[in-house]
Scaffold this motif. Structure first.
Motif, PDB file in Angstrom:
ATOM      1  N   PRO A 199       0.886  -1.177   0.105  1.00 50.93           N
ATOM      2  CA  PRO A 199      -0.012  -0.117  -0.009  1.00 50.93           C
ATOM      3  C   PRO A 199       0.802   1.409  -0.020  1.00 50.93           C
ATOM      4  O   PRO A 199       1.991   1.301   0.114  1.00 50.93           O
ATOM      5  N   GLU A 200       0.226   2.310  -0.297  1.00 52.84           N
ATOM      6  CA  GLU A 200       1.144   3.599  -0.391  1.00 52.84           C
ATOM      7  C   GLU A 200       1.692   3.963   0.964  1.00 52.84           C
ATOM      8  O   GLU A 200       2.989   4.616   0.695  1.00 52.84           O
ATOM      9  N   ASN A 201       1.243   3.598   1.890  1.00 55.85           N
ATOM     10  CA  ASN A 201       2.108   4.262   3.186  1.00 55.85           C
ATOM     11  C   ASN A 201       2.953   2.921   3.721  1.00 55.85           C
ATOM     12  O   ASN A 201       3.568   3.258   4.825  1.00 55.85           O
ATOM     13  N   TYR A 202       3.109   2.050   3.005  1.00 52.91           N
ATOM     14  CA  TYR A 202       4.195   0.873   3.264  1.00 52.91           C
ATOM     15  C   TYR A 202       5.727   1.606   3.350  1.00 52.91           C
ATOM     16  O   TYR A 202       6.256   1.080   4.529  1.00 52.91           O
ATOM     17  N   ALA A 203       6.084   2.338   2.508  1.00 52.64           N
ATOM     18  CA  ALA A 203       7.668   2.558   2.528  1.00 52.64           C
ATOM     19  C   ALA A 203       7.717   3.657   3.849  1.00 52.64           C
ATOM     20  O   ALA A 203       8.844   3.246   4.426  1.00 52.64           O
ATOM     21  N   ALA A 204       6.829   4.289   4.152  1.00 45.95           N
ATOM     22  CA  ALA A 204       6.891   5.286   5.454  1.00 45.95           C
ATOM     23  C   ALA A 204       7.025   4.254   6.621  1.00 45.95           C
ATOM     24  O   ALA A 204       7.658   4.425   7.475  1.00 45.95           O
ATOM     25  N   LEU A 205       6.036   3.421   6.693  1.00 43.73           N
ATOM     26  CA  LEU A 205       6.046   2.344   7.779  1.00 43.73           C
ATOM     27  C   LEU A 205       7.298   1.582   7.703  1.00 43.73           C
ATOM     28  O   LEU A 205       7.952   1.403   8.989  1.00 43.73           O
ATOM     29  N   ARG A 206       7.907   1.260   6.648  1.00 45.47           N
ATOM     30  CA  ARG A 206       9.007   0.380   6.862  1.00 45.47           C
ATOM     31  C   ARG A 206      10.611   1.223   7.091  1.00 45.47           C
ATOM     32  O   ARG A 206      11.080   0.898   7.912  1.00 45.47           O
ATOM     33  N   ALA A 207      10.423   2.693   6.464  1.00 40.34           N
ATOM     34  CA  ALA A 207      11.511   3.512   6.957  1.00 40.34           C
ATOM     35  C   ALA A 207      11.498   3.806   8.515  1.00 40.34           C
ATOM     36  O   ALA A 207      12.464   3.727   8.903  1.00 40.34           O
ATOM     37  N   ALA A 208      10.124   3.988   9.090  1.00 40.77           N
ATOM     38  CA  ALA A 208      10.030   4.321  10.483  1.00 40.77           C
ATOM     39  C   ALA A 208      10.664   3.101  11.327  1.00 40.77           C
ATOM     40  O   ALA A 208      11.294   3.300  12.263  1.00 40.77           O
ATOM     41  N   SER A 209      10.390   1.845  11.023  1.00 39.84           N
ATOM     42  CA  SER A 209      10.750   0.753  11.816  1.00 39.84           C
ATOM     43  C   SER A 209      12.270   0.091  11.243  1.00 39.84           C
ATOM     44  O   SER A 209      12.433  -0.767  11.970  1.00 39.84           O
ATOM     45  N   HIS A 210      12.837   0.582  10.320  1.00 37.80           N
ATOM     46  CA  HIS A 210      14.273   0.315  10.108  1.00 37.80           C
ATOM     47  C   HIS A 210      15.080   1.637  10.324  1.00 37.80           C
ATOM     48  O   HIS A 210      16.279   1.604   9.673  1.00 37.80           O
ATOM     49  N   ARG A 211      14.922   2.438  10.938  1.00 36.12           N
ATOM     50  CA  ARG A 211      15.760   3.649  11.103  1.00 36.12           C
ATOM     51  C   ARG A 211      17.013   3.249  11.806  1.00 36.12           C
ATOM     52  O   ARG A 211      16.960   2.550  12.810  1.00 36.12           O
ATOM     53  N   PRO A 212      18.205   3.961  11.650  1.00 41.82           N
ATOM     54  CA  PRO A 212      19.475   3.631  12.026  1.00 41.82           C
ATOM     55  C   PRO A 212      19.333   4.081  13.565  1.00 41.82           C
ATOM     56  O   PRO A 212      18.630   5.135  14.178  1.00 41.82           O
ATOM     57  N   SER A 292      -4.525  -7.099   7.697  1.00 43.10           N
ATOM     58  CA  SER A 292      -3.440  -6.707   6.888  1.00 43.10           C
ATOM     59  C   SER A 292      -2.199  -7.329   7.319  1.00 43.10           C
ATOM     60  O   SER A 292      -1.895  -7.048   8.020  1.00 43.10           O
ATOM     61  N   VAL A 293      -1.425  -7.760   6.222  1.00 45.73           N
ATOM     62  CA  VAL A 293       0.024  -8.345   6.641  1.00 45.73           C
ATOM     63  C   VAL A 293       0.996  -7.111   6.543  1.00 45.73           C
ATOM     64  O   VAL A 293       2.169  -7.302   7.070  1.00 45.73           O
ATOM     65  N   TRP A 294       0.584  -6.056   6.021  1.00 43.44           N
ATOM     66  CA  TRP A 294       1.614  -5.310   5.554  1.00 43.44           C
ATOM     67  C   TRP A 294       2.118  -4.365   6.817  1.00 43.44           C
ATOM     68  O   TRP A 294       3.424  -4.111   6.711  1.00 43.44           O
ATOM     69  N   PRO A 295       1.754  -3.890   7.708  1.00 47.06           N
ATOM     70  CA  PRO A 295       2.051  -3.234   8.789  1.00 47.06           C
ATOM     71  C   PRO A 295       3.194  -4.339   9.620  1.00 47.06           C
ATOM     72  O   PRO A 295       4.389  -3.819   9.912  1.00 47.06           O
ATOM     73  N   HIS A 296       2.946  -5.507   9.524  1.00 47.38           N
ATOM     74  CA  HIS A 296       3.657  -6.542  10.103  1.00 47.38           C
ATOM     75  C   HIS A 296       5.137  -6.905   9.199  1.00 47.38           C
ATOM     76  O   HIS A 296       6.299  -7.042   9.568  1.00 47.38           O
ATOM     77  N   LEU A 297       4.794  -6.857   7.897  1.00 49.05           N
ATOM     78  CA  LEU A 297       5.905  -7.001   6.932  1.00 49.05           C
ATOM     79  C   LEU A 297       6.949  -5.741   6.966  1.00 49.05           C
ATOM     80  O   LEU A 297       8.234  -6.036   6.944  1.00 49.05           O
TER      81      LEU A 297
END
Length: 409
Positions: A199-212, A292-297
């Protein structure tokens, strides 16, 4: 978490229209499946029916259940007709009743073609439409490999005799097609399932959970976040995944990890008990079924597929689309179609020891995880919805065009 949707959840945004040609005939299509309360096959049927309706076909979705549990969104352009003939532990429905109701629904619908999904439902459709006049062409989609998933002696005997009477049979992969051809005189058409894009917000979710980590945060390394998704049933191999992770802990050569399991099923209690017995319970989160699996992925690092056998693993493809490194056993079906070992995923032999070795490798090598994750999203180019929809539409149109006229009464 509830497994049923409220009415607003039925809405599905209209996909981009991509009609094969301006002169393509609009069909009235009956799509038949047991229910929308389940995993990959149900997701694909809901998406396929919705997208065919967006191409201005008249689509009716016939399900055997009562329609109260819906786990996958369906376009309002699709008319949903639950028959309420699905047998459960608390309510037994005779085969005669199921066949009669299904025959009535198909014969009264004035359909140009019927598309049926999944083995047992395929048999019901073939039996229900025998000697029906006017005859409607039938397309069967086999969603698993009969070499690995038996229906029992009687129904396997029926499958070998009923499938050749269909107007077309679709298999998910070359493996499935070869199994069918070895058992019956048919030439299956191979159409792989489509992968859902994030989904459109996936990149932002992933960036937030993988921040250094910032300079003020602890320097201790973060656990490697594993995720597995699927029905909690024996064929999905989750017990051997837990066992493999326990072995790595016991031998002391596994990195720090956490595992999240999405899905429900009959093995929930036994898997939880197994994790306790092996001393890894605190590192595993059983999430149950999720809308939705996307927040978990987005917040995971590695997707693991430990299945004993697969048809076309939608969850694995979604993980790849979401940019996760993937470790998969060679469970047949679409697994080897999607994964190029060492390039966009890590593929191991279908046994416990190779799974342990694969986990050891992928947990210990951050550069490998980064490289696999970077290449994984290319599956969206190979397994897109437009290609799958075009292929199904061609099959449905062709069988309708070539159906001979019924002889005069």
């Amino acid at each position: 978490m509830s497994s049923s949707f409220d009415e607003s959840s039925r809405n599905l945004a209209a996909p981009r229209e991509n009609v094969i040609s301006p002169t393509t005939r609009r069909l009235k299509i009956a799509c038949v499946i047991h229910s929308l309360d389940g995993g990959g096959a149900e997701r694909v049927m809901a998406g396929l029916a919705s997208r065919m309706a967006s191409r201005r076909h008249d689509v009716v979705l016939i399900t055997l259940d009562d329609g109260t549990c819906q786990r996958h969104p369906l376009s309002d352009a699709v008319r949903w007709q639950p028959l309420n003939v699905l047998s459960t532990e608390n309510r037994k429905v005779s085969l005669v009743t199921r066949l009669r109701r299904l025959r009535e629904a198909i014969s009264s619908g004035g359909f140009d073609v019927v598309l049926s999904f999944c083995d047992s439902t395929n048999l019901l459709v073939m039996l229900a439409t025998r000697a029906m006049r006017p005859r409607v062409p039938i397309v069967l989609s086999e969603r698993s490999d009969p070499a690995h998933q038996s229906l029992g002696r009687v129904r396997e005997w029926l499958r070998d005799r009923m499938y050749p009477q269909a107007d077309a049979v679709i298999g998910l992969s070359d493996d499935v097609a070869e199994t069918l051809k070895s058992r019956m005189p048919i030439s299956p058409i191979v159409i792989a399932s489509a992968v859902e894009s994030p989904p459109e917000n996936y990149a932002a979710l992933r960036a937030a959970s993988h921040r250094p980590q910032s300079s003020g945060e602890s320097e201790s390394p973060q656990p490697i976040r594993l995720i597995a998704i699927g029905r909690l049933e024996p064929e999905k191999g989750l017990e051997r995944l837990l066992g493999a992770l326990a072995v790595l802990d016991e031998t002391g050569d596994g990195a720090d990890w956490r595992l999240k399991i999405l899905g429900d099923g009959s093995q929930m209690a036994s898997l939880q008990s197994f994790a306790r017995e092996r001393g890894i319970e605190a590192r595993i989160e059983f999430c149950g079924w999720e809308q939705s699996v996307w927040p978990h992925l987005a917040e995971s690092d590695v997707f693991v597929l430990p299945s004993h056998y697969e048809g076309f693993p939608s969850a694995m493809l979604e993980a790849m689309a979401g940019g996760l490194a993937v470790l998969a056993v060679d469970a047949g079906g679409g697994v080897r179609s999607a994964i190029r070992h060492g390039e966009n995923g890590w593929l191991v032999e279908n046994a416990v020891e190779p799974l342990i070795d694969g986990l050891r490798t992928i947990l210990s090598d951050p550069h490998l995880r980064t490289r696999l994750a970077a290449s994984a999203p290319e599956v969206c180019d190979r397994f897109g919805w437009d290609a799958m929809l075009d292929a199904y539409e061609r099959v449905l149109i062709n069988v309708q065009k070539t159906m001979p006229s019924d002889p005069p009464a």
